[in-house]
Write an enzyme that holds these catalytic residues in place. Structure first.
Site, PDB file in Angstrom:
ATOM      1  N   ARG A 128     -13.014  -3.394 -23.067  1.00 51.29           N
ATOM      2  CA  ARG A 128     -12.474  -4.678 -22.559  1.00 51.29           C
ATOM      3  C   ARG A 128     -10.963  -4.796 -22.705  1.00 51.29           C
ATOM      4  O   ARG A 128     -10.410  -5.890 -22.675  1.00 51.29           O
ATOM      5  CB  ARG A 128     -13.158  -5.865 -23.229  1.00 51.29           C
ATOM      6  CG  ARG A 128     -14.653  -5.897 -22.973  1.00 51.29           C
ATOM      7  CD  ARG A 128     -15.218  -7.263 -23.195  1.00 51.29           C
ATOM      8  NE  ARG A 128     -16.633  -7.262 -22.890  1.00 51.29           N
ATOM      9  CZ  ARG A 128     -17.589  -6.989 -23.772  1.00 51.29           C
ATOM     10  NH1 ARG A 128     -17.263  -6.726 -25.018  1.00 51.29           N
ATOM     11  NH2 ARG A 128     -18.842  -6.986 -23.417  1.00 51.29           N
ATOM     12  N   GLU A 192      11.791   4.654  -2.481  1.00 55.81           N
ATOM     13  CA  GLU A 192      11.525   3.394  -3.201  1.00 55.81           C
ATOM     14  C   GLU A 192      12.812   2.854  -3.823  1.00 55.81           C
ATOM     15  O   GLU A 192      12.975   1.647  -3.970  1.00 55.81           O
ATOM     16  CB  GLU A 192      10.452   3.602  -4.281  1.00 55.81           C
ATOM     17  CG  GLU A 192       9.123   4.162  -3.768  1.00 55.81           C
ATOM     18  CD  GLU A 192       8.187   3.109  -3.155  1.00 55.81           C
ATOM     19  OE1 GLU A 192       8.590   1.933  -3.050  1.00 55.81           O
ATOM     20  OE2 GLU A 192       7.062   3.472  -2.774  1.00 55.81           O
ATOM     21  N   HIS A 255       5.779  -1.048   3.727  1.00 61.66           N
ATOM     22  CA  HIS A 255       4.466  -0.556   3.323  1.00 61.66           C
ATOM     23  C   HIS A 255       3.372  -0.791   4.372  1.00 61.66           C
ATOM     24  O   HIS A 255       2.426  -0.012   4.433  1.00 61.66           O
ATOM     25  CB  HIS A 255       4.048  -1.184   1.987  1.00 61.66           C
ATOM     26  CG  HIS A 255       4.726  -0.550   0.799  1.00 61.66           C
ATOM     27  ND1 HIS A 255       6.099  -0.495   0.666  1.00 61.66           N
ATOM     28  CD2 HIS A 255       4.232   0.054  -0.310  1.00 61.66           C
ATOM     29  CE1 HIS A 255       6.405   0.118  -0.468  1.00 61.66           C
ATOM     30  NE2 HIS A 255       5.296   0.463  -1.081  1.00 61.66           N
ATOM     31  N   HIS A 259       1.663   2.327   5.412  1.00 62.63           N
ATOM     32  CA  HIS A 259       0.253   2.482   5.073  1.00 62.63           C
ATOM     33  C   HIS A 259      -0.540   2.927   6.307  1.00 62.63           C
ATOM     34  O   HIS A 259      -1.431   3.787   6.229  1.00 62.63           O
ATOM     35  CB  HIS A 259      -0.287   1.164   4.524  1.00 62.63           C
ATOM     36  CG  HIS A 259      -1.699   1.233   4.084  1.00 62.63           C
ATOM     37  ND1 HIS A 259      -2.746   0.875   4.896  1.00 62.63           N
ATOM     38  CD2 HIS A 259      -2.263   1.658   2.933  1.00 62.63           C
ATOM     39  CE1 HIS A 259      -3.882   1.063   4.262  1.00 62.63           C
ATOM     40  NE2 HIS A 259      -3.620   1.545   3.068  1.00 62.63           N
ATOM     41  N   HIS A 273       3.445   9.190  -0.020  1.00 56.93           N
ATOM     42  CA  HIS A 273       3.563   7.730   0.018  1.00 56.93           C
ATOM     43  C   HIS A 273       5.006   7.283   0.286  1.00 56.93           C
ATOM     44  O   HIS A 273       5.263   6.452   1.164  1.00 56.93           O
ATOM     45  CB  HIS A 273       3.050   7.148  -1.308  1.00 56.93           C
ATOM     46  CG  HIS A 273       3.245   5.671  -1.427  1.00 56.93           C
ATOM     47  ND1 HIS A 273       2.522   4.759  -0.695  1.00 56.93           N
ATOM     48  CD2 HIS A 273       4.118   4.941  -2.184  1.00 56.93           C
ATOM     49  CE1 HIS A 273       2.924   3.535  -1.001  1.00 56.93           C
ATOM     50  NE2 HIS A 273       3.884   3.614  -1.899  1.00 56.93           N
TER      51      HIS A 273
HETATM   52  P1  NAD Z   1       1.705  11.911  -8.307  1.00 53.94           P
HETATM   53  O1  NAD Z   1       1.400  11.211  -9.540  1.00 53.94           O
HETATM   54  O2  NAD Z   1       0.575  12.517  -7.541  1.00 53.94           O
HETATM   55  O3  NAD Z   1       2.797  13.023  -8.585  1.00 53.94           O
HETATM   56  C1  NAD Z   1       3.223  13.848  -7.525  1.00 53.94           C
HETATM   57  C2  NAD Z   1       3.091  15.322  -7.889  1.00 53.94           C
HETATM   58  O4  NAD Z   1       4.159  15.664  -8.757  1.00 53.94           O
HETATM   59  C3  NAD Z   1       1.803  15.678  -8.632  1.00 53.94           C
HETATM   60  O5  NAD Z   1       1.358  16.916  -8.129  1.00 53.94           O
HETATM   61  C4  NAD Z   1       2.253  15.835 -10.076  1.00 53.94           C
HETATM   62  O6  NAD Z   1       1.463  16.767 -10.785  1.00 53.94           O
HETATM   63  C5  NAD Z   1       3.654  16.336  -9.917  1.00 53.94           C
HETATM   64  N1  NAD Z   1       4.577  15.989 -10.983  1.00 53.94           N
HETATM   65  C6  NAD Z   1       4.674  14.824 -11.659  1.00 53.94           C
HETATM   66  N2  NAD Z   1       5.742  14.839 -12.472  1.00 53.94           N
HETATM   67  C7  NAD Z   1       6.309  16.053 -12.342  1.00 53.94           C
HETATM   68  C8  NAD Z   1       7.460  16.663 -12.897  1.00 53.94           C
HETATM   69  N3  NAD Z   1       8.275  16.009 -13.721  1.00 53.94           N
HETATM   70  N4  NAD Z   1       7.733  17.933 -12.536  1.00 53.94           N
HETATM   71  C9  NAD Z   1       6.954  18.591 -11.634  1.00 53.94           C
HETATM   72  N5  NAD Z   1       5.885  18.053 -11.049  1.00 53.94           N
HETATM   73  C10 NAD Z   1       5.568  16.792 -11.399  1.00 53.94           C
HETATM   74  O7  NAD Z   1       2.457  10.961  -7.251  1.00 53.94           O
HETATM   75  P2  NAD Z   1       3.544   9.809  -7.384  1.00 53.94           P
HETATM   76  O8  NAD Z   1       4.333   9.898  -6.148  1.00 53.94           O
HETATM   77  O9  NAD Z   1       4.244   9.825  -8.682  1.00 53.94           O
HETATM   78  O10 NAD Z   1       2.646   8.498  -7.363  1.00 53.94           O
HETATM   79  C11 NAD Z   1       1.866   8.166  -6.237  1.00 53.94           C
HETATM   80  C12 NAD Z   1       0.823   7.187  -6.666  1.00 53.94           C
HETATM   81  O11 NAD Z   1       1.462   6.021  -7.172  1.00 53.94           O
HETATM   82  C13 NAD Z   1      -0.087   6.725  -5.546  1.00 53.94           C
HETATM   83  O12 NAD Z   1      -1.418   6.766  -5.988  1.00 53.94           O
HETATM   84  C14 NAD Z   1       0.346   5.287  -5.293  1.00 53.94           C
HETATM   85  O13 NAD Z   1      -0.726   4.476  -4.841  1.00 53.94           O
HETATM   86  C15 NAD Z   1       0.794   4.885  -6.670  1.00 53.94           C
HETATM   87  N6  NAD Z   1       1.742   3.759  -6.700  1.00 53.94           N
HETATM   88  C16 NAD Z   1       1.474   2.739  -7.545  1.00 53.94           C
HETATM   89  C17 NAD Z   1       2.346   1.675  -7.647  1.00 53.94           C
HETATM   90  C18 NAD Z   1       2.084   0.581  -8.623  1.00 53.94           C
HETATM   91  O14 NAD Z   1       2.789  -0.441  -8.598  1.00 53.94           O
HETATM   92  N7  NAD Z   1       1.139   0.738  -9.520  1.00 53.94           N
HETATM   93  C19 NAD Z   1       3.527   1.656  -6.877  1.00 53.94           C
HETATM   94  C20 NAD Z   1       3.782   2.732  -6.021  1.00 53.94           C
HETATM   95  C21 NAD Z   1       2.879   3.789  -5.936  1.00 53.94           C
END
Ligand code: NAD
Ligand code: GLY
Length: 377
Positions: A128, A192, A255, A259, A273
């Protein structure tokens, strides 16, 4: 806001007794134990990460936690969006239970947005609710997903449809960790960063026009500045509107278009993204100019900045083009921001000045998409 004594930028996210700090700067992961000890009174944690990040940074994070007197174990998940699923969540919760964490413990998310969103959601529901901290390792996660408490998983019906608001206790954005990030991921995160300037801070946008190349080249001072400025704006918006009943929606600039393009390309590696957001912001500026809300000069200037970062600005830049007008409009109707089947868009009046337009007329929008190269049918 900043702490010159230790070279860090410190940005508070002001949420009453849930207020927390985002600390930004170089070398933070190697000091993780010292920087997290006060939010880990039990001096133990489980670090959730993906296999790629574990291989690059896992050992030194464990060592740094140990140096700070924090006992830590690692849970390693497969990299990629598919991990943010019901199956991934079940697997993670089971492994957290096996670690016998209880409510007084704190989980650590080490990775990009996938790990942060999944771990945050697991923390929201584990027994929880349990505290967690974020150690974001992508630029996107540092400037956006690790801050603000949105946590979620995807389902076959769409992205981020099952989730919770659950704020972290602290965020450590270590600029040095971005050195290992593939350049395409860095650019996607930079979309972003640009978003913050475009949606609400013209001065920051102008700063990015001047310093964007340094940010993308990995210059630590430029990166620290860009991440800190982005987090400041996000923190201010989240403090004002945590649950997105108003101004927080502006963070979705680009977005709705993005999207729809992500959905058409299958949410895979063809369009990251941030790349979808980049193309989406260019479309939002051109649509707004088309509708007479924004000057052509500002729209062109915004598009130039996006393009200068090596990001897509037209649908033709995206694998799979041409897309179908009807399919794009249908995705836009199903977007989470859509209300009662109407389409919601974040639209600019100018660079740094945006508003939420609800019930967008699909007719002119479809005509615009056709002029942008989408095909009928
Ligand atoms: P991700 O977490 O998939 O990372 C991208 C790739 O980079 C992965 O293959 C990962 O293993 C690799 N990676 C991560 N850090 C690394 C580093 N320092 N060196 C080498 N490789 C590295 O993708 P992302 O772009 O970080 O995040 C995308 C996700 O975030 C989506 O699911 C999206 O929906 C979500 N998101 C959430 C919010 C929120 O407010 N919660 C906002 C924007 C996006
Ligand atoms: N990434 C959009 C938000 O946090 O609201």
């Amino acid at each position: 806001m900043s702490g010159p004594e230790d070279g860090l930028s410190r940005v508070p996210v002001g949420l009453g007794d849930r207020t927390y700090e985002v600390r930004i700067g170089p070398g933070l992961l190697d000091r993780a134990g010292a920087l997290l000890a006060d939010v880990m009174p039990r001096r133990r944690t489980v670090v959730v990460t993906d296999a790629t990040v574990a291989g690059l940074h896992g050992d030194r994070v464990l060592a740094a936690l140990s140096d700070g007197g924090i006992a830590a174990r690692l849970i390693v998940l497969p990299p990629g969006e598919q991990t943010k699923s019901f199956e991934g969540l079940a697997d993670l919760c089971d492994r957290l239970l096996a670690e016998t964490l209880d409510r007084g413990d704190v989980i650590t998310a080490l990775g990009g947005g996938v790990i942060g969103d999944l771990t945050g959601f697991a923390a929201a529901i584990y027994k929880r609710g349990i505290d967690f901290v974020q150690l974001p390792t992508t630029l996107l996660a540092q400037v956006d997903s690790s801050v603000g408490g949105k946590t979620a998983i995807d389902t076959p019906r769409g992205k981020n449809l099952i989730g919770a608001f659950h704020q972290p206790r602290r965020v450590l954005a270590d600029i040095d960790v971005l050195v290992t990030l593939p350049v395409r991921e860095l650019r996607a995160g930079y979309a972003e960063v640009l978003k913050y300037g475009l949606l609400g801070d013209r001065t920051f946008f102008e700063g990015l026009e001047a310093r964007g190349a340094d940010v993308l080249a990995g210059d630590p001072a430029a990166l620290t500045w860009a991440v800190a400025q982005s987090v400041r704006m996000k923190a201010e918006i989240v403090a004002e509107d945590e649950r997105e009943t108003g101004r927080r929606a502006l963070l979705n600039l680009g977005h709705t278009f993005g999207h729809a393009l992500e959905a058409e390309t299958g949410f895979g590696g063809d369009l990251l993204h941030g790349e979808g957001v980049a193309a989406g912001m260019a479309l939002a500026f051109r649509y707004s100019a088309d509708q007479g809300h924004c000057t052509r000069q500002d729209a062109e200037r915004a598009v130039r900045a996006i393009s200068a970062a090596g990001l897509p600005t037209t649908m033709a830049d995206i694998p799979g083009a041409p897309f179908r007008v009807a399919a794009l409009v249908s995705h836009m109707r199903q977007d989470k921001k859509a209300e009662g089947g109407g389409i919601t868009l974040i639209l600019p009046r100018a660079i740094g000045d945006t508003w939420v337009e609800k019930a967008v007329d699909p007719g002119p929008l479809a005509d615009f998409l056709a002029r942008e190269g989408a095909v009928q049918g």
